[in-house]
Design a protein around this motif. Structure first.
Motif, short mmCIF file in Angstrom:
data_model
loop_
_atom_site.label_atom_id
_atom_site.label_comp_id
_atom_site.label_asym_id
_atom_site.label_seq_id
_atom_site.Cartn_x
_atom_site.Cartn_y
_atom_site.Cartn_z
N ALA A 123 -13.31 3.67 -7.30
CA ALA A 123 -13.11 2.66 -6.12
C ALA A 123 -13.10 2.90 -4.97
CB ALA A 123 -12.18 1.49 -6.12
N PHE A 124 -13.82 4.03 -4.65
CA PHE A 124 -14.24 5.03 -3.19
C PHE A 124 -13.91 4.93 -2.27
CE2 PHE A 124 -19.11 3.89 -5.58
CZ PHE A 124 -18.78 5.13 -6.83
N ALA A 125 -12.70 4.63 -2.59
CA ALA A 125 -11.26 5.29 -1.09
C ALA A 125 -10.69 6.64 -0.88
CB ALA A 125 -10.21 3.98 -1.46
N PRO A 126 -10.83 6.81 0.46
CA PRO A 126 -10.59 7.67 0.79
C PRO A 126 -8.89 8.45 0.01
CG PRO A 126 -10.89 6.78 2.76
CD PRO A 126 -10.90 5.70 1.26
N ARG A 127 -8.70 8.76 -0.63
CA ARG A 127 -7.95 10.04 -1.26
C ARG A 127 -6.24 9.59 -0.33
NH1 ARG A 127 -11.17 12.70 -3.32
NH2 ARG A 127 -12.29 14.61 -1.21
N GLY A 128 -5.66 9.39 -0.62
CA GLY A 128 -4.26 8.64 -0.18
C GLY A 128 -3.84 7.37 -0.71
N THR A 129 -4.15 6.56 -1.35
CA THR A 129 -4.71 5.31 -1.12
C THR A 129 -4.52 4.52 -2.64
OG1 THR A 129 -6.20 5.08 0.59
CG2 THR A 129 -6.33 3.07 -0.66
N ALA A 130 -2.83 3.56 -2.62
CA ALA A 130 -2.66 3.17 -3.81
C ALA A 130 -2.48 1.46 -3.69
CB ALA A 130 -2.26 4.06 -4.51
N LEU A 131 -2.01 0.59 -4.92
CA LEU A 131 -1.75 -0.22 -4.72
C LEU A 131 -0.62 -0.51 -5.61
CD1 LEU A 131 -1.52 -2.96 -2.55
CD2 LEU A 131 -2.42 -4.13 -5.32
N LEU A 132 0.68 -1.32 -5.45
CA LEU A 132 1.99 -1.10 -6.21
C LEU A 132 2.24 -2.48 -5.74
CD1 LEU A 132 4.57 -0.21 -6.87
CD2 LEU A 132 5.67 0.10 -5.16
N LEU B 98 0.66 -1.47 -0.39
CA LEU B 98 0.03 -0.16 -0.22
C LEU B 98 0.96 1.24 0.04
CD1 LEU B 98 -2.67 -1.23 2.75
CD2 LEU B 98 -3.05 -0.46 -0.09
N VAL B 99 0.78 2.53 -0.54
CA VAL B 99 1.04 3.45 -1.24
C VAL B 99 -0.06 4.87 -0.79
CG1 VAL B 99 3.18 2.13 -2.08
CG2 VAL B 99 1.60 3.35 -3.74
N PRO B 100 0.96 5.70 -0.81
CA PRO B 100 -0.37 6.83 -1.17
C PRO B 100 -1.08 7.38 -2.58
CG PRO B 100 1.68 7.50 0.14
CD PRO B 100 2.32 6.00 -0.41
N ASN B 101 -0.14 7.07 -4.00
CA ASN B 101 -0.92 7.54 -4.57
C ASN B 101 0.68 6.51 -5.64
OD1 ASN B 101 1.36 9.30 -4.63
ND2 ASN B 101 -0.13 10.73 -3.65
N THR B 102 -0.30 6.94 -7.34
CA THR B 102 1.25 6.49 -7.60
C THR B 102 2.23 7.21 -8.15
OG1 THR B 102 -0.83 5.74 -9.53
CG2 THR B 102 0.88 5.91 -10.43
N THR B 103 1.77 8.25 -7.82
CA THR B 103 3.04 9.43 -8.09
C THR B 103 4.09 8.86 -6.97
OG1 THR B 103 1.86 11.50 -8.68
CG2 THR B 103 3.81 11.40 -8.47
N SER B 104 4.67 8.20 -5.96
CA SER B 104 5.00 7.80 -4.48
C SER B 104 6.06 6.68 -5.15
CB SER B 104 4.68 8.08 -4.07
OG SER B 104 3.10 6.94 -3.52
#
Length: 395
Positions: free
Chosen positions: A223-232, A85-91
């Motif tokens: 996917a209706f998650a709070p901002r700051g949710t991504a998967l690498l 889990l990471v904050p976003n695609t950019t990170s």
């Protein structure tokens, strides 16, 4: 419903969101919109933290993160033990660029559909080590066969150390055949990073089947998650080489915990994300996708017609399932980044409508999104009011 008709609204869908009813929010693709139920779950998590911060962070918090990661990875068809889990695609992009360990003679291959911050991160990392960032042009509307051919021809075995390509491009809403492109890169042992920022929740995906070395998608868009949710997701060969951007207490555990644990990071977006997936499933994901795809196609059609565009002028996605589409703006408008931002702001201020405007290939592109809270009349209203606004700018 005929081909030109908009879809019927999903009953009660607008009530799930806290969006300002005075604004037509046609830009879900940029920041998403979090359902009220998900907001409440996240707030309860914040309340739990503040009731006893020490207990929250030291007793079981990591287990909750791991459980959440497994839930999200299962939804995306990714290996939970090889995902973080990471904050976003950019990170995640910066994390991958650091971990690949470029050298002075290496290059990173991008496409001209890539997201702006991805290009910035790539060029910065290349400057640090003396490597090169190179871009391959992919025409808007190009067939999968042409895209694969152009990318394959641009690869330089022994020199290209990383290929970065979008699964759905943000600026152009183009969808690329990433599985086939990954196979082409694999023939030359060139690692590939798939920027799938818009995929989770919009398109069905089996990450493991794509065969990419790295794949990252945001859960806070579709996917209706709070901002700051991504998967690498990271292929097995690279997992031991992944180095977090910030070293914290789980460093010795290695990937993925070394990436996920960042001390006093706000973990509530991640822990609330499964509620977003539950909301999506409760609504009926197939129905949501059908509605959004049909509605954005309607929006593209009516706004395009108002701008004098023919059906042949309107870029069509490789799959009709997408919930974003673009329209070319009149020549001379929004041809640079600053001009695109200025026009987007003008549309927001004058028309009470949120859209995305991007400069791409010397032309301004208006990007429309559709989500279950949108209604056909919002696109009708934009079709009526946008042409006079643009005409005033061309005088």
């Amino acid at each position: 419903m005929s081909a030109g008709d908009p879809p019927a609204p999903l009953p009660g869908a607008r009530l799930l969101f806290s969006l300002d009813p005075a604004v037509s929010y046609l830009n879900h693709g940029s920041f998403g919109a979090v359902p009220i139920g998900v907001q409440r779950v996240q707030q309860r998590l914040r309340d739990e933290i503040e009731a006893n911060p020490h207990k929250f962070h030291t007793q079981g918090m990591l287990d909750r993160v791991i459980h959440t990661r497994r839930h999200i990875a299962a939804f995306l068809g990714a290996d939970p033990d090889g995902s973080a889990l990471v904050p976003n695609t950019t990170s995640a992009i910066s994390l991958v660029l650091q971990s690949v360990r470029l050298g002075p003679t290496d290059e990173v291959l991008l496409t001209d559909h890539g997201y702006g911050s991805v290009g910035l991160a790539t060029r910065r990392q290349c400057r640090r080590v003396g490597a090169t960032a190179r871009t391959v042009a992919l025409p808007l509307g190009a067939s999968d066969t042409e895209v694969i051919s152009r990318v394959r021809s641009a690869l330089r075995p022994g020199k290209t150390k990383l290929l970065i390509i979008d699964q759905i491009a943000s600026s152009t809403a183009a969808i690329f055949p990433v599985r086939e492109i990954a196979a082409a890169a694999r023939e030359h042992e060139i690692p590939i990073l798939v920027d799938a920022a818009h995929v989770p929740g919009m398109l069905p995906v089996d990450v493991s089947a794509i065969g990419a070395d790295f794949w990252v998608g945001n859960l806070h868009k579709w996917a209706f998650a709070p901002r700051g949710t991504a998967l690498l997701a990271v292929a097995p060969a690279w997992r031991r080489r992944m180095e977090p951007l910030v070293v914290s207490w789980e460093q010795e555990q290695g990937f993925p915990l070394s990436v996920e644990y960042q001390g006093t990071l706000d973990y509530t977006p991640w822990l609330a994300a499964p509620t977003g997936l539950f909301t999506l499933r409760t609504l009926g994901w197939e129905e949501v996708r059908r509605h959004n795809a049909a509605l954005v196609a309607y929006g593209q059609r009516v706004v395009g017609a108002a701008l004098g565009l023919t059906p042949a002028d309107l870029p069509q996605p490789a799959t009709p399932e997408t919930a974003m589409r673009v329209l070319p703006l009149p020549a001379g408008l929004a041809t640079t980044g600053p001009e695109a931002i200025a026009l987007r702001t003008l549309i927001s201020d004058k028309l009470a409508t949120e859209t995305a405007v991007n400069a791409w290939g010397g032309r301004g592109l208006l990007r429309l999104s559709a989500q279950i809270y949108n209604r056909p009349e919002e696109y009708d209203r934009l079709a009526e009011r946008l042409p006079p606004l643009l005409a005033g700018l061309q005088r």
